[in-house]
Scaffold this motif. Sequence first.
Motif, PDB file in Angstrom:
ATOM      1  N   UNK A   1       0.827  -1.204   0.000  1.00 38.12           N
ATOM      2  CA  UNK A   1       0.000   0.000   0.000  1.00 38.12           C
ATOM      3  C   UNK A   1       0.863   1.258   0.000  1.00 38.12           C
ATOM      4  N   UNK A   2       0.259   2.367  -0.422  1.00 36.07           N
ATOM      5  CA  UNK A   2       1.018   3.605  -0.620  1.00 36.07           C
ATOM      6  C   UNK A   2       1.484   4.217   0.698  1.00 36.07           C
ATOM      7  N   UNK A   3       0.631   4.148   1.728  1.00 36.20           N
ATOM      8  CA  UNK A   3       0.981   4.755   3.022  1.00 36.20           C
ATOM      9  C   UNK A   3       1.007   3.693   4.111  1.00 36.20           C
ATOM     10  N   UNK A   4       1.849   3.965   5.127  1.00 30.33           N
ATOM     11  CA  UNK A   4       1.939   3.081   6.284  1.00 30.33           C
ATOM     12  C   UNK A   4       2.211   1.637   5.880  1.00 30.33           C
ATOM     13  N   UNK A   5       3.212   1.444   5.022  1.00 27.91           N
ATOM     14  CA  UNK A   5       3.587   0.100   4.609  1.00 27.91           C
ATOM     15  C   UNK A   5       4.097  -0.715   5.792  1.00 27.91           C
TER      16      UNK A   5
ATOM     17  N   UNK B   1      10.827   4.772  -0.591  1.00 27.08           N
ATOM     18  CA  UNK B   1       9.625   4.734   0.239  1.00 27.08           C
ATOM     19  C   UNK B   1       8.433   4.156  -0.497  1.00 27.08           C
ATOM     20  N   UNK B   2       8.397   4.286  -1.805  1.00 23.57           N
ATOM     21  CA  UNK B   2       7.252   3.805  -2.577  1.00 23.57           C
ATOM     22  C   UNK B   2       7.328   2.313  -2.899  1.00 23.57           C
ATOM     23  N   UNK B   3       8.466   1.691  -2.647  1.00 23.69           N
ATOM     24  CA  UNK B   3       8.631   0.257  -2.951  1.00 23.69           C
ATOM     25  C   UNK B   3       8.315  -0.596  -1.727  1.00 23.69           C
ATOM     26  N   UNK B   4       7.676  -1.759  -2.010  1.00 25.75           N
ATOM     27  CA  UNK B   4       7.069  -2.172  -3.278  1.00 25.75           C
ATOM     28  C   UNK B   4       5.689  -1.551  -3.440  1.00 25.75           C
TER      29      UNK B   4
ATOM     30  N   UNK C   1       3.598   5.496  -9.546  1.00 30.62           N
ATOM     31  CA  UNK C   1       2.983   6.679  -8.938  1.00 30.62           C
ATOM     32  C   UNK C   1       3.854   7.913  -9.128  1.00 30.62           C
ATOM     33  N   UNK C   2       5.173   7.732  -9.258  1.00 25.85           N
ATOM     34  CA  UNK C   2       6.093   8.846  -9.507  1.00 25.85           C
ATOM     35  C   UNK C   2       6.097   9.236 -10.978  1.00 25.85           C
ATOM     36  N   UNK C   3       5.825   8.244 -11.837  1.00 22.16           N
ATOM     37  CA  UNK C   3       5.814   8.482 -13.276  1.00 22.16           C
ATOM     38  C   UNK C   3       7.146   8.277 -13.961  1.00 22.16           C
TER      39      UNK C   3
END
Length: 355
Positions: free
Chosen positions: A129-133, A314-317, A327-329
């Motif tokens: 998930x995007x937040x609170x992985x 931070x965005x992985x996975x 999400x960053x593009x």
Amino acid sequence: MAKKTDKDTILVTRFSALGDVAMALPVVYAAALAYPGKEFVFLTRKLPAKLFINPPANLTVRGIDTSLYNGPAGLLRLFRELREEFDFSTLVDLHDVLRTSLLRLYARLSGLKVAKINKGRSQKKALTRKRDKKLSQLPHSTDRYRDAFRKAGLTVPDSFSSLFDKNPPEAHLFEAASLPKKQGETWLAIAPFAAHKGKIYPIELMKRVVSHFASIPGMKIFIFGAGATESDLIASLANGHENVVNMAEKKLGFAGELALMHCCDTMLAMDSANMHLASLVGLPTVSVWGATHPYCGFYGIRQDPKDAVQLNLECRPCSVFGNKPCSRGDYYCLNGISPQTIIERINANLHIKAT
């Protein structure tokens, strides 16, 4: 056609992609070897069924065209056909999707023993998930498969080592791609493709990796792929090097490709089926991870964790399968990995000193 026997028969189901079936294979082989007094039937699609080389004597692999068994009525017909052919007493579901859940239902209604995998869907959702992985190592798929067998009353050891453990492959299986390895020659396998963009190292960066190793005397490189599009991309990666072999042109089939991998010294792969194929023959593999992560439980069996090349972001996975848009593009999780980082990891596997 296999026939009914006096032995207790276990039906095992896994209809998924090639890489997932490749991870299931070691557990199924180990189960069959651990229980020689039982018969095992592995039900899957036609293509992955071809992976089952040198199977135990008490294992039958049935590859089917799933389009012939659509809907509840089609799956009921499949269930009845399998019951008539094998008279199985237990169904072990290693997939847990709608198709296999219906087969489980029919088995339960017939009074059969049923067990299924715990896929850990909520754990994987928390990991991606995007937040609170919740960034932590989840059970490996092979552990989940063994647990499904345990629920059916079968204890399966972690005993698999290689498809060619007792029967080494013969060179004629891959002679269309190469002569037997010469003394002092180093063979590097490279599998640069995957099912989704979030798992593919950029081709322009991969060219620098290929060019580096192609320039080393005594090095031979086999680039794996399939189809015309991947064949053209492999040709661009080869860039005229005579010691680079386009495997998409050779069409060896699984037996030939696995035999060739068995003879290689190391492999470079994405988080893809080829990483798992290499693992089936004990080939050390440097793997590149972008949108996905080894924590999801899909790392190659018996592969060294140090050989997973990845960036701490931070965005992985962001995805279990790498199929979600970035999400960053910019897919920095892949574009940010330098070719030199990959080269150094391969060098370590091949015991090549940095130059």
